[in-house]
Design an enzyme around this catalytic site. Structure first.
Site, short mmCIF file in Angstrom:
data_model
loop_
_atom_site.label_atom_id
_atom_site.label_comp_id
_atom_site.label_asym_id
_atom_site.label_seq_id
_atom_site.Cartn_x
_atom_site.Cartn_y
_atom_site.Cartn_z
N ASP A 256 0.87 -1.17 0.00
CA ASP A 256 0.00 0.00 0.00
C ASP A 256 0.91 1.23 0.00
OD1 ASP A 256 -2.37 1.67 0.55
OD2 ASP A 256 -1.54 1.81 2.58
N ASP B 65 -0.16 5.05 1.13
CA ASP B 65 -0.33 6.01 2.23
C ASP B 65 -0.35 5.33 3.59
OD1 ASP B 65 -0.87 8.56 0.61
OD2 ASP B 65 -2.30 7.16 -0.25
N LYS C 117 -8.62 -4.59 -3.57
CA LYS C 117 -7.21 -4.84 -3.86
C LYS C 117 -6.94 -6.33 -3.99
CE LYS C 117 -5.38 -0.75 -1.44
NZ LYS C 117 -4.42 -0.26 -0.42
N ASP D 92 -2.25 -0.69 5.89
CA ASP D 92 -2.57 -0.07 7.17
C ASP D 92 -4.02 0.38 7.31
OD1 ASP D 92 -2.40 3.40 7.01
OD2 ASP D 92 -2.07 2.14 5.27
N ASN E 74 -9.24 0.01 3.56
CA ASN E 74 -9.31 -0.52 2.19
C ASN E 74 -8.27 -1.61 1.95
OD1 ASN E 74 -7.09 1.23 2.16
ND2 ASN E 74 -7.50 1.96 0.09
#
Length: 259
Positions: A10, A12, A186, A209, A212
């Site tokens: 991921d 962000d 995802k 984290d 999503n």
């Protein structure tokens, strides 16, 4: 020679810290993985144009973007899953009545259906991408869109969830939710890449984290939650590493035996 694995990251709160900076040790770790012969990929809710600079910096050309709706393998589009246009048109009409603006997104650009709105500025600014959507209320017509952003406060998305069965609503900011096709994630995007490349389940890793990332971390055999992640995410991951601010990627890769 280390047996090859594929690792999805991921962006962000995982690759990038809270200042949207790439920690030096994280960058070193990514290149070390590639030096060891592993395949490195990105899995993000961002649009492709929102992390082009990061892809260039890390020399990554395989990614799952838009939470699984636009998937690229070695620089070539592998899979797309666009939004239903009729449902999006109805969503737009309903949201306008509630003063909830929408941003429409394809693989190249993003356009807002209102000229200006505090929620749009507040949430997009938090991404620190140096780019804001311009105004085009008809951008959804005649093109494939892979995600929309609906701007509303926490809890206000409930009525939309009940009314629009073609969409999933995934919150990423206190005043914004991602609108994606029902069942898109995802995890499904990752499956497309893993299936194409022929990796076995035990050779697939993922770091995340946020909310999503939940299905991704539930599905991938070797899942790692960041120390700064949501508590719900830490509960579903196989491993929990340190915070992104404390070189969580490096420590997590050591934890799972990849470095």
């Amino acid at each position: 020679m280390t047996k090859q694995s594929i690792i999805f990251f991921d962006i962000d709160g995982t690759l990038l810290n809270h200042d949207k900076k790439l920690p030096a040790l994280t960058k070193q770790s990514i290149f070390k993985l590639k030096e060891l012969g592993h395949k490195v990929a990105i899995a993000t809710g961002r649009a492709p144009f929102m992390f082009e600079d990061l892809r260039k910096e890390l020399e990554i050309d395989t990614y799952v973007s838009y939470n699984g709706q636009y998937v690229v393998l070695d620089g070539e589009v592998l899979f797309t899953y666009p939004l239903d246009m009729m449902s999006l048109e109805k969503l737009t009409a309903d949201a306008l009545l509630k003063d909830h603006p929408i941003v429409y997104m394809d693989h190249e650009d993003m356009k807002a259906n209102v000229l200006k709105h505090q929620y749009i500025e507040e949430s997009i600014r938090s991404l620190k991408i140096g780019r804001f959507p311009t105004h085009d209320p008809h951008y959804y017509k005649g093109r494939e869109l892979y995600q929309a952003l609906l701007f509303c406060r926490e809890g206000e998305e409930t009525s939309y969830q009940q009314s629009f069965q073609d969409f999933d609503f995934v919150r990423w900011h206190p005043v914004s939710v991602d609108v994606i096709p029902t069942g898109g994630s995802k995890a499904k995007g990752i499956d497309k890449i893993v299936e194409k490349l022929g990796f076995s389940r035990e050779r697939v890793y993922a770091f995340g984290d946020g909310l999503n990332d939940k299905e991704m971390l539930l599905t991938v055999e070797n899942s790692v939650a960041m120390g700064n992640g949501e508590e719900e995410i830490k509960k579903v991951a196989k491993y929990v590493t340190k915070s992104v601010e404390d070189d969580g990627i490096y420590h997590g890769l050591q934890m799972v035996g990849l470095l």
